[in-house]
Design a protein around this motif. Sequence first.
Motif, PDB file in Angstrom:
ATOM      1  N   TRP A   1       0.816  -1.199   0.000  1.00 16.31           N
ATOM      2  CA  TRP A   1       0.000   0.000   0.000  1.00 16.31           C
ATOM      3  C   TRP A   1       0.859   1.261   0.000  1.00 16.31           C
ATOM      4  CZ3 TRP A   1      -4.840   0.012  -1.274  1.00 16.31           C
ATOM      5  CH2 TRP A   1      -5.614  -1.118  -1.072  1.00 16.31           C
ATOM      6  N   ALA A   2       1.966   1.203   0.690  1.00 13.14           N
ATOM      7  CA  ALA A   2       2.815   2.398   0.769  1.00 13.14           C
ATOM      8  C   ALA A   2       3.260   2.843  -0.617  1.00 13.14           C
ATOM      9  CB  ALA A   2       4.021   2.134   1.657  1.00 13.14           C
ATOM     10  N   THR A   3       3.588   1.896  -1.469  1.00  9.05           N
ATOM     11  CA  THR A   3       4.003   2.223  -2.833  1.00  9.05           C
ATOM     12  C   THR A   3       2.849   2.830  -3.618  1.00  9.05           C
ATOM     13  OG1 THR A   3       5.600   0.434  -2.796  1.00  9.05           O
ATOM     14  CG2 THR A   3       5.017   1.301  -4.949  1.00  9.05           C
ATOM     15  N   LEU A   4       1.666   2.234  -3.472  1.00 14.51           N
ATOM     16  CA  LEU A   4       0.490   2.770  -4.176  1.00 14.51           C
ATOM     17  C   LEU A   4       0.181   4.193  -3.723  1.00 14.51           C
ATOM     18  CD1 LEU A   4      -1.864  -0.348  -4.180  1.00 14.51           C
ATOM     19  CD2 LEU A   4      -0.648   0.645  -6.123  1.00 14.51           C
ATOM     20  N   LEU A   5       0.247   4.428  -2.420  1.00 16.16           N
ATOM     21  CA  LEU A   5      -0.019   5.775  -1.906  1.00 16.16           C
ATOM     22  C   LEU A   5       1.034   6.764  -2.395  1.00 16.16           C
ATOM     23  CD1 LEU A   5      -1.174   5.060   1.750  1.00 16.16           C
ATOM     24  CD2 LEU A   5      -2.553   5.936  -0.141  1.00 16.16           C
ATOM     25  N   ALA A   6       2.281   6.350  -2.426  1.00 20.49           N
ATOM     26  CA  ALA A   6       3.353   7.234  -2.886  1.00 20.49           C
ATOM     27  C   ALA A   6       3.182   7.578  -4.361  1.00 20.49           C
ATOM     28  CB  ALA A   6       4.712   6.582  -2.644  1.00 20.49           C
ATOM     29  N   ASP A   7       2.663   6.634  -5.131  1.00 23.02           N
ATOM     30  CA  ASP A   7       2.466   6.862  -6.566  1.00 23.02           C
ATOM     31  C   ASP A   7       1.188   7.621  -6.881  1.00 23.02           C
ATOM     32  OD1 ASP A   7       4.811   5.586  -7.147  1.00 23.02           O
ATOM     33  OD2 ASP A   7       3.861   3.665  -7.636  1.00 23.02           O
ATOM     34  N   ASP A   8       0.290   7.751  -5.906  1.00 24.57           N
ATOM     35  CA  ASP A   8      -1.003   8.398  -6.125  1.00 24.57           C
ATOM     36  C   ASP A   8      -0.887   9.910  -5.924  1.00 24.57           C
ATOM     37  OD1 ASP A   8      -3.673   8.761  -6.654  1.00 24.57           O
ATOM     38  OD2 ASP A   8      -4.302   8.291  -4.613  1.00 24.57           O
ATOM     39  N   VAL A   9      -0.217  10.553  -6.847  1.00 28.36           N
ATOM     40  CA  VAL A   9      -0.008  11.997  -6.794  1.00 28.36           C
ATOM     41  C   VAL A   9      -0.644  12.605  -8.033  1.00 28.36           C
ATOM     42  CG1 VAL A   9       1.701  13.846  -6.720  1.00 28.36           C
ATOM     43  CG2 VAL A   9       2.143  11.708  -5.510  1.00 28.36           C
ATOM     44  N   PRO A  10      -1.725  13.350  -7.860  1.00 30.80           N
ATOM     45  CA  PRO A  10      -2.387  13.938  -9.031  1.00 30.80           C
ATOM     46  C   PRO A  10      -1.501  14.963  -9.732  1.00 30.80           C
ATOM     47  CG  PRO A  10      -3.354  14.785  -6.996  1.00 30.80           C
ATOM     48  CD  PRO A  10      -2.360  13.728  -6.613  1.00 30.80           C
ATOM     49  N   GLY A  11      -1.697  15.060 -11.036  1.00 27.17           N
ATOM     50  CA  GLY A  11      -1.002  16.070 -11.802  1.00 27.17           C
ATOM     51  C   GLY A  11       0.284  15.619 -12.446  1.00 27.17           C
ATOM     52  N   ARG A  12       0.599  14.359 -12.355  1.00 21.01           N
ATOM     53  CA  ARG A  12       1.840  13.876 -12.974  1.00 21.01           C
ATOM     54  C   ARG A  12       1.710  13.708 -14.477  1.00 21.01           C
ATOM     55  NH1 ARG A  12       4.255   9.210  -9.011  1.00 21.01           N
ATOM     56  NH2 ARG A  12       4.829  10.608  -7.317  1.00 21.01           N
ATOM     57  N   VAL A  13       0.481  13.426 -14.928  1.00 14.73           N
ATOM     58  CA  VAL A  13       0.231  13.159 -16.340  1.00 14.73           C
ATOM     59  C   VAL A  13      -0.922  14.041 -16.811  1.00 14.73           C
ATOM     60  CG1 VAL A  13      -0.424  11.394 -18.015  1.00 14.73           C
ATOM     61  CG2 VAL A  13       0.980  10.770 -16.051  1.00 14.73           C
ATOM     62  N   ALA A  14      -0.769  14.632 -17.985  1.00 13.78           N
ATOM     63  CA  ALA A  14      -1.832  15.481 -18.534  1.00 13.78           C
ATOM     64  C   ALA A  14      -2.957  14.613 -19.081  1.00 13.78           C
ATOM     65  CB  ALA A  14      -1.270  16.365 -19.650  1.00 13.78           C
ATOM     66  N   ALA A  15      -4.172  15.050 -18.860  1.00 13.01           N
ATOM     67  CA  ALA A  15      -5.351  14.384 -19.405  1.00 13.01           C
ATOM     68  C   ALA A  15      -5.755  15.088 -20.698  1.00 13.01           C
ATOM     69  CB  ALA A  15      -6.496  14.443 -18.402  1.00 13.01           C
ATOM     70  N   GLU A  16      -6.596  14.444 -21.486  1.00 11.81           N
ATOM     71  CA  GLU A  16      -7.075  15.072 -22.718  1.00 11.81           C
ATOM     72  C   GLU A  16      -8.033  16.216 -22.420  1.00 11.81           C
ATOM     73  OE1 GLU A  16      -8.444  12.483 -25.839  1.00 11.81           O
ATOM     74  OE2 GLU A  16      -7.080  10.913 -25.172  1.00 11.81           O
ATOM     75  N   ALA A  17      -8.812  16.086 -21.368  1.00 10.98           N
ATOM     76  CA  ALA A  17      -9.808  17.103 -21.014  1.00 10.98           C
ATOM     77  C   ALA A  17      -9.173  18.191 -20.154  1.00 10.98           C
ATOM     78  CB  ALA A  17     -10.961  16.456 -20.260  1.00 10.98           C
ATOM     79  N   PRO A  18      -9.643  19.433 -20.287  1.00 14.47           N
ATOM     80  CA  PRO A  18      -9.132  20.503 -19.427  1.00 14.47           C
ATOM     81  C   PRO A  18      -9.578  20.295 -17.980  1.00 14.47           C
ATOM     82  CG  PRO A  18     -10.969  21.286 -20.730  1.00 14.47           C
ATOM     83  CD  PRO A  18     -10.666  19.904 -21.203  1.00 14.47           C
ATOM     84  N   VAL A  19      -8.890  20.955 -17.066  1.00 16.19           N
ATOM     85  CA  VAL A  19      -9.166  20.826 -15.637  1.00 16.19           C
ATOM     86  C   VAL A  19      -9.499  22.201 -15.064  1.00 16.19           C
ATOM     87  CG1 VAL A  19      -8.144  20.247 -13.391  1.00 16.19           C
ATOM     88  CG2 VAL A  19      -7.664  18.824 -15.388  1.00 16.19           C
ATOM     89  N   LEU A  20     -10.541  22.249 -14.234  1.00 16.95           N
ATOM     90  CA  LEU A  20     -10.907  23.470 -13.514  1.00 16.95           C
ATOM     91  C   LEU A  20     -10.718  23.218 -12.027  1.00 16.95           C
ATOM     92  CD1 LEU A  20     -12.168  26.344 -13.353  1.00 16.95           C
ATOM     93  CD2 LEU A  20     -14.405  25.201 -13.202  1.00 16.95           C
ATOM     94  N   LEU A  21      -9.943  24.081 -11.375  1.00 19.28           N
ATOM     95  CA  LEU A  21      -9.748  24.024  -9.928  1.00 19.28           C
ATOM     96  C   LEU A  21     -10.424  25.248  -9.325  1.00 19.28           C
ATOM     97  CD1 LEU A  21      -5.891  23.359  -9.971  1.00 19.28           C
ATOM     98  CD2 LEU A  21      -7.682  21.645  -9.672  1.00 19.28           C
ATOM     99  N   VAL A  22     -11.286  25.046  -8.342  1.00 16.21           N
ATOM    100  CA  VAL A  22     -11.934  26.153  -7.641  1.00 16.21           C
ATOM    101  C   VAL A  22     -11.688  25.946  -6.157  1.00 16.21           C
ATOM    102  CG1 VAL A  22     -14.066  27.439  -7.247  1.00 16.21           C
ATOM    103  CG2 VAL A  22     -13.730  26.262  -9.427  1.00 16.21           C
TER     104      VAL A  22
END
Length: 87
Positions: A1-22
Amino acid sequence: WATLLADDVPGRVAAEAPVLLVHGDQDRNVPVATSATLLDRLCRAGQVAERRVVPDADHVTAAVPAYDQALTWFTRLPATPPVSSCA
């Protein structure tokens, strides 16, 4: 689990759809700097991303303005290209 949690960092890869942060500028649950960090990471990955900060709003009171802004933002797509907050 520790490896999975360490790898679960949003923003590492661009998605095709745009992103809105509010984010509320008075959020004490998730500091507003967190969305700035995420935006920076998304931009470095080549993601089209827009960040909006709701003045005088905390984690709860930002919800309605965020919903309204997101609904308007989604309704404009794809006819109106998203605005990117990436420098």
